[in-house]
Write a protein that holds these residues in place. Structure first.
Motif, PDB file in Angstrom:
ATOM      1  N   GLN A 177     -28.188  -8.029  71.438  1.00 55.43           N
ATOM      2  CA  GLN A 177     -28.740  -6.723  71.112  1.00 55.43           C
ATOM      3  C   GLN A 177     -30.077  -6.464  71.785  1.00 55.43           C
ATOM      4  O   GLN A 177     -30.385  -5.317  72.149  1.00 55.43           O
ATOM      5  N   GLN A 186     -20.273  -1.256  63.568  1.00 55.98           N
ATOM      6  CA  GLN A 186     -20.351  -1.340  65.027  1.00 55.98           C
ATOM      7  C   GLN A 186     -19.212  -0.619  65.727  1.00 55.98           C
ATOM      8  O   GLN A 186     -19.384  -0.076  66.821  1.00 55.98           O
ATOM      9  N   ARG A 220     -19.575   4.797  60.518  1.00 60.21           N
ATOM     10  CA  ARG A 220     -20.499   3.745  60.966  1.00 60.21           C
ATOM     11  C   ARG A 220     -21.770   3.771  60.134  1.00 60.21           C
ATOM     12  O   ARG A 220     -22.284   2.722  59.749  1.00 60.21           O
TER      13      ARG A 220
END
Length: 598
Positions: free
Chosen positions: A140, A375, A383
């Motif tokens: 990430q 995700q 989400r």
């Protein structure tokens, strides 16, 4: 030696009949997770846990880890071979990104597998445990070069990862950390400082260990605003990403601990070690929290895992141990005494553990599912809702399942009487091992404060209001279903207590912050009772429907589900009232004594 059988069927019941993961087959990570594939994965993971990891649990506890003169660490005998079996079986890559060699399956399955592994051998399961968090943080926040260098090896399991936050003077308050990062002309940093309590900080199971280290760049602001995150490998990768020269870091000592003796918990010394900045300068806590959220869910599953193996052994002992006669008359008249499982107080202990295990498993799996959906769900609102659930439930799963996991391990030990205190039966190890889960990755008091002080008010209370609406809708939809009345009435009462507690905090915490602190642990456990109760409501409904439809050929399994659900609603859900009473009492009596009176 203790026994263990992976709860494959119970896990499948939750995945298929409660969470209905098949309805997500249109999403990429779920496309390959067909019922046959999921069953095969869980059964094979169960075999690895039962046949490879479990036999090393007691021996690893007795032998512990050894630190050699050069600072290297040797894991207990057999751990290296067992980890190789784990790695070569692809278990670490199960939910990894296919772009970096992963299998691309849901993290939900990794959560289920981690329970089996942690039940069988919590110490051994610790070695790869933080690798998933390191992968998430680098994926990430890392650069493309960092991803290319580290992710394939971490996902494969050739390299393992760690998380380096704590220092001797600095635990929860990370703003106090002193580890320094001096910029170097080649764009790297020289990391200097000491970190403690580093799980799997040094060992001989993997080719390399990738440390993610919080440090303060020279000249950065004091407090948490000046903290950055660095990747600091044990061995420096060469241009092709292969293991190269040894970095300037070492294990100064192995902590001598109450439990998890087979896990190398290290004091790590960084002496000008080469590190690379991960993400933005001075934004290290944001990157580290990506890793910590992964770790906190894993630790919640650990609490459940130890509770499960403790329960299985206590139940087996209770069926075999003969002592006294049943209060309602002999149940085994052809034997000199009845097995202790007939006694109500032994049943109280076993049913309490069982109800928490099965309900807690469902809650943990639903939370892991929400992590996946946050995700990959196609709709932005889905989400968002999944992410809201994750944020709200992470402190609940970690705090409640580990508090109850330890209590359950002690309760299971009590079933054994004096034998539970003797090493050979294994129960005292479960108690010792379970204790750390309440402490690391944020002590449970911190989890409770996070829930009350941050998560409730986040986004205007959107997450908690959605949870209230979800539970309330279940109760209303099933209000006229007589087979579920025992669930809906008890669950509605628990929900009312939780809503009253939430309203009390809204009215009393801002003006007097100590009220929030005094209420936080009770509120977390009140929330946990309702959240687990909500999962029991769904399981009871699924079991009732299955019974009406033939029960998949196993009516005893479904009947046991309904009986355990009834126990939870009758005997455990009423505890919400006690938590509400303590919350509503406020902080006055708790804070009345002056500090010097203690």
């Amino acid at each position: 030696m203790p026994v263990y059988r992976a709860p494959v069927e119970d896990t499948l019941f939750v995945l298929n009949n409660v969470l209905d993961i098949g309805r997500h087959a249109n999403l990429p990570v779920f496309a390959e997770a067909s019922p046959d594939v999921v069953r095969a994965i869980l059964e094979e993971a169960g075999r690895l846990a039962e046949e490879v990891l479990l036999p090393l649990n007691q021996s690893g506890d007795r032998q512990g880890c050894r630190r050699l003169e050069d600072g290297s660490v040797r894991a207990p005998d057999g751990f290296r071979e067992a980890y190789a079996a784990y790695r070569d079986g692809g278990w670490g890559s199960l939910s990894g990104d296919p772009a970096f060699g992963g299998q691309g399956l849901p993290h939900l399955l990794s959560a289920a597998v981690s329970e089996f592994m942690s039940s069988a051998n919590m110490s051994l399961a610790m070695y790869p445990s933080l690798t998933a968090g390191a992968i998430a943080a680098i994926r990430q926040h890392g650069s493309d070069a960092q991803k290319a260098t580290y992710l394939p090896k971490l996902i494969e399991g050739r390299w393992t990862g760690t998380m380096n936050l704590t220092e001797p003077h600095c635990g929860t308050d990370l703003g106090l950390l002193r580890t320094r990062a001096a910029p170097h002309e080649d764009g790297t940093y020289r990391i200097t400082g000491q970190k403690i309590f580093i799980s799997a900080g040094e060992h001989d199971l993997a080719e390399n260990i990738v440390h993610l280290v919080l440090a303060r760049i020279d000249g950065a602001a004091a407090g948490t605003k000046g903290i950055s995150l660095f990747v600091v490998p044990k061995f420096l990768p060469d241009a092709e990403g292969r293991v190269g020269a040894r970095n300037g870091l070492s294990c100064g000592a192995i902590e001598e601990k109450m439990g998890i003796h087979g896990s190398a918990t290290c004091v790590m010394n960084y002496d000008g070690a080469t590190g690379w900045l991960v993400g933005e300068r001075d934004k290290g806590l944001r990157a580290m929290f990506t890793m910590m959220n992964e770790a906190r869910l894993f630790v919640g599953v650990q609490g459940l895992a130890v509770s499960e193996i403790a329960y299985q052994n206590a139940a087996a002992y209770a069926r075999d141990r003969l002592q006294g006669r049943s209060l309602s008359g002999a149940k085994a008249p052809d034997r000199p005494a009845d097995p202790i499982v007939v006694h109500p107080d032994v049943r109280r202990m076993l049913m309490t553990i069982r109800a928490l295990n099965e309900g807690g498993r469902a809650l943990a799996l639903r939370t892991a599912l929400m992590g996946d959906l946050s995700q990959v769900a196609e709709d932005e609102l889905q989400r968002q809702a999944a992410d809201d659930w994750m944020g709200l439930m992470t402190p609940v799963v970690k705090g409640v399942l580990t508090d109850k996991g330890f209590e359950n391990a002690v309760m299971a030990q009590q079933v054994f009487g004096g034998h539970g205190y003797i090493v050979e039966w294994g129960m005292e190890q479960f108690v010792r091992d379970a204790r750390i889960t309440q402490i690391y990755e944020g002590a449970n008091g911190i989890q409770a404060l996070d829930l009350v002080g941050r998560k409730l008010a986040l986004n205007g209370g959107r997450a908690v209001q959605a949870f209230f609406a979800d539970v309330g809708a279940f109760c209303e939809e099933n209000r006229t279903n007589e087979a579920l009345t025992f669930c809906t009435k008890a669950l509605k009462k628990g929900l009312n207590d939780l809503q009253q507690a939430t309203l009390w905090l809204m009215n009393n915490a801002l003006a007097k912050p100590d009220n929030a602190g005094a209420a936080s642990t009770d509120y977390m456990h009140l929330f946990g009772l309702v959240a687990i109760g909500a999962m029991w409501g769904q399981m009871a409904k699924a079991a009732h429907e299955k019974l009406a439809d033939g029960a998949d050929g196993d009516p005893a399994f479904m009947e046991a589900k309904l009986a355990t659900a009834r126990f939870y609603m009758d005997r455990m859900m009423p505890e919400t009232a006690a938590h509400l009473a303590r919350i509503s009492a406020g902080a006055d009596s708790l804070m009345a004594l002056p500090a010097e009176a203690f």
